[in-house]
Design an enzyme around this catalytic site. Structure first.
Site: not given
Ligand code: GLU
Length: 443
Positions: A213-214
């Protein structure tokens, strides 16, 4: 076969995600491998996220990775051709024509102010160049909103219209878009156009198998820039996230990747992101870099850290770089290895002082200082000779001189090869620094 045309179509989100960077790289590699064109298209129809900063971050990341695009102004101010990079936010009129056409032909209809496209309720097979044939049922699929109530077009429509308008031959994108492809194929069919070929690249997973994820460490290209990775090393690492040359090599020159890169070789299983591997690859690139390459890279980092001024002694800096180069794996580490070369009032590591600057250590340092004061040749080879001669004459091991003088001239107990270090510092600096240490620790 007609010319290959591929594109990178990022939506500005405020960062260039490593997955996006890999998608861009794979498209770029395919274009360079085939002699085709690599098009950049900013999918910025979401006005809320579409800020100039978010777009600049994409440009900066691509520029840093060396991924130049083939149409329009480049980040270095030059221009290739007279189109692109394309911004969907500027192409509203084009999308409207396509929506109107579907409406006129009864392939779309208005529903509560929005426009919906009739999805054919028949199974469809996506012949994916990477994933193989993937069949979607579609019999229960609802019709697709292609234009919202406020008149703005939806992702699926603009994505297809632009791939069609830009004559894209191969859509290489993340596997998260595979489920969109039946919708996209239906739209191509409705426009009476031949669709591009599709290749969906498997996801990048963390080492623990979760989807990246980010927020994960290493998710943003900006982090690599900030931590002093070499772009060529990051690019090499990204090449290996889902692709590999037949031999199990880890360090692969770009020209070789371009020559060998092809879509069928992209792995069908998810790629594992391993930051330790990138760190290792970066170290390999650091070690192999020429001084001409390393100097501007290192200077930029050390200036940012306030270690180097705007102007500096290039010969001295390069000599210092050359002797620490093999020890440094990451730009971020350079300051730690190099700061004392440029700062005469460095602090002395207290633990090393306690261990090395004993009365005996300081006495040895004084003896060595006297021997060095007589040296006319300060080359590492001559210094090595002098240390050994002194040690033999005093009936001691060379180490008893090496440790105190290293601490005296650098403030620390580890560093590059001592004889090389003294050669780079030179006689005057070595003696002055030794005197400072002796003054501070009279013994
Ligand atoms: N704007 C889409 C994204 O960033 C691109 C989809 C595509 O490559 O077709 O995910």
């Amino acid at each position: 076969m007609s010319e290959v045309r591929v594109r990178f179509a990022p939506s500005p989100t405020g960062l260039l995600h490593i997955g996006g960077a890999r998608t861009a790289l794979f498209n770029w590699l395919y274009a360079r491998h085939t002699g085709g064109k690599f098009v950049l298209r900013i999918e910025d129809t979401d006005a809320a996220r579409n800020t100039p900063e978010a777009v600049a971050i994409i440009f900066e990341g691509l520029k840093w990775l060396g991924l130049d695009w083939d149409e329009g102004p480049q980040t270095d101010g030059t221009t290739v051709g007279d189109h692109g990079p394309y911004f969907q936010s500027q192409r509203g009129a084009i999308y409207k024509q396509y929506v109107d056409k579907l409406l006129a032909e009864g392939k779309a209809y208005e529903h509560e102010g929005a426009v919906k496209f009739r999805i054919p309720k028949t199974p469809i097979t996506v012949p994916d160049l990477i994933c193989g044939d993937v069949t979607f049922d579609r019999t229960m699929d609802p019709d697709l909103v292609i234009q919202r109530k406020d008149g703005t077009p939806v992702f699926h429509l603009v994505n297809v219209v632009d791939d069609l308008e830009m004559k894209i031959t191969h859509v290489i994108r993340g596997e998260d878009h595979l489920s969109n492809t039946p919708k996209h194929l239906a739209l191509f069919e409705a426009f009476g156009a031949t669709p591009p070929r599709y290749g969906h690249i498997p996801l990048i997973l963390n080492t623990n198998g979760s989807k990246m994820s980010k927020r994960d460490e290493g998710a943003s290209i900006g982090d690599y820039i900030a931590n002093g990775y070499l772009p060529e090393a990051v690019r090499n690492f990204l090449c290996l996230l889902g692709w590999s040359p037949k031999e199990n090599k880890e360090v692969v020159p770009l020209e070789e990747v371009i020559e060998k890169f092809d879509l069928p070789q992209i792995n069908r299983s998810n790629a594992r992101f391993d930051l330790n591997k990138l760190y290792w690859i970066n170290g390999e690139y650091m070690r192999a870099a020429t001084l001409d390459r390393l100097e501007p890279f290192a200077a930029a980092i050390l200036r940012r850290e306030g270690i180097l001024g705007e102007s500096y002694d290039a010969a001295y800096f390069r000599a210092a770089l050359a002797i620490v180069q093999e020890k440094v794996k990451l730009g971020k580490e350079l300051g730690d290895w190099l700061a004392y070369f440029f700062k005469d009032d460095y602090a002395f590591d207290p633990a090393a002082v306690a261990k090395v600057f004993t009365p005996e250590g300081l006495a040895n340092l004084k003896t060595l200082r006297a021997a060095l004061a007589e040296a006319s040749d300060f080359s590492s080879a001559a210094l090595e000779d002098r240390f050994k001669t002194l040690a033999a004459a005093q009936g001691k091991k060379v180490g008893v001189y090496i440790h105190p003088v290293r601490l005296a001239v650098s403030g620390r107990s580890v560093g590059p090869s001592l004889y090389h270090l003294l050669e780079v510092l030179g006689k005057d600096r070595t003696l002055a620094r030794t005197d400072r240490a002796l003054a501070q620790f009279p013994g």
